[in-house]
Design an enzyme around this catalytic site. Sequence first.
Site: not given
Length: 265
Positions: A23, A25, A67, A70, A145, A147, A203
Amino acid sequence: MVHELPDPHHILDLSSAPGVLFDLDGVLTPTAEVHMRAWQSVFDDVLARWGVVEPYTDADYFAYVDGKKRYDGVASLLRSRNIEIPWGEVTDPPEAETVCGVGNRKNAAFAAALRAGGIAPYPGSLAVLVSLRDAGVPMGVVSSSKNAEEVLSTAGIRDFFRIVVDGVVAERDHLASKPAPDMFLEGARMLQVDPASAVAVEDAVAGVGSAAAAGFGIVVGVDRGAGPEVLRAAGATVVVDDLSQMLDSPSGTKCDVLSERSETK
């Protein structure tokens, strides 16, 4: 299957894995903190507009947003406050009172913060990436994400990864949001590894659940605030505070993650 690190000097040897999917972020970069601040700002405003007394908290982030893709995160949080608004379209402007509008509002806040402050990888995570690259282990990123590519490039770590499955890919290919297994299964397919013999590092509770549901042999949970017991309950086989704990040390004893396994799967 390994369920925990037996002691601080017992190190999982990821260099034996046929592939590792990370992952982004909160695992590779501290962008989870930037996301959290952006969500806080947006949801504080939304809840105030609706006259909701119960405030938005970090616990809400981990329970409803972390996780997930969005718009799924927006819908989940609003549903927890009994707020129903139209889903809208991905092209909705940030001021639109739709799920997509709220999500786009958050993304604008995140992008502004990222470009203003930049981002760097966690030192321990970067050290693990270098170690795995030197060992020739194929690596990929599985992130909800949209991004992800920008964050990876800004952090200077894009070249470590053969493949990236992000929110853009998920939307294009109609992959279900974490905790569904779809994104990690697609990552394994693209990296050409069998999930049962590969490693996933997450995470988020939803992300851990996604990797576990996808059948990954080892799911490393990185505790950035969700809590070790919560991550284990979601399917983490190992929980660490930082990926630096996965590195060898002069006094350490390596543990081969693919051969040392419990009989109780």
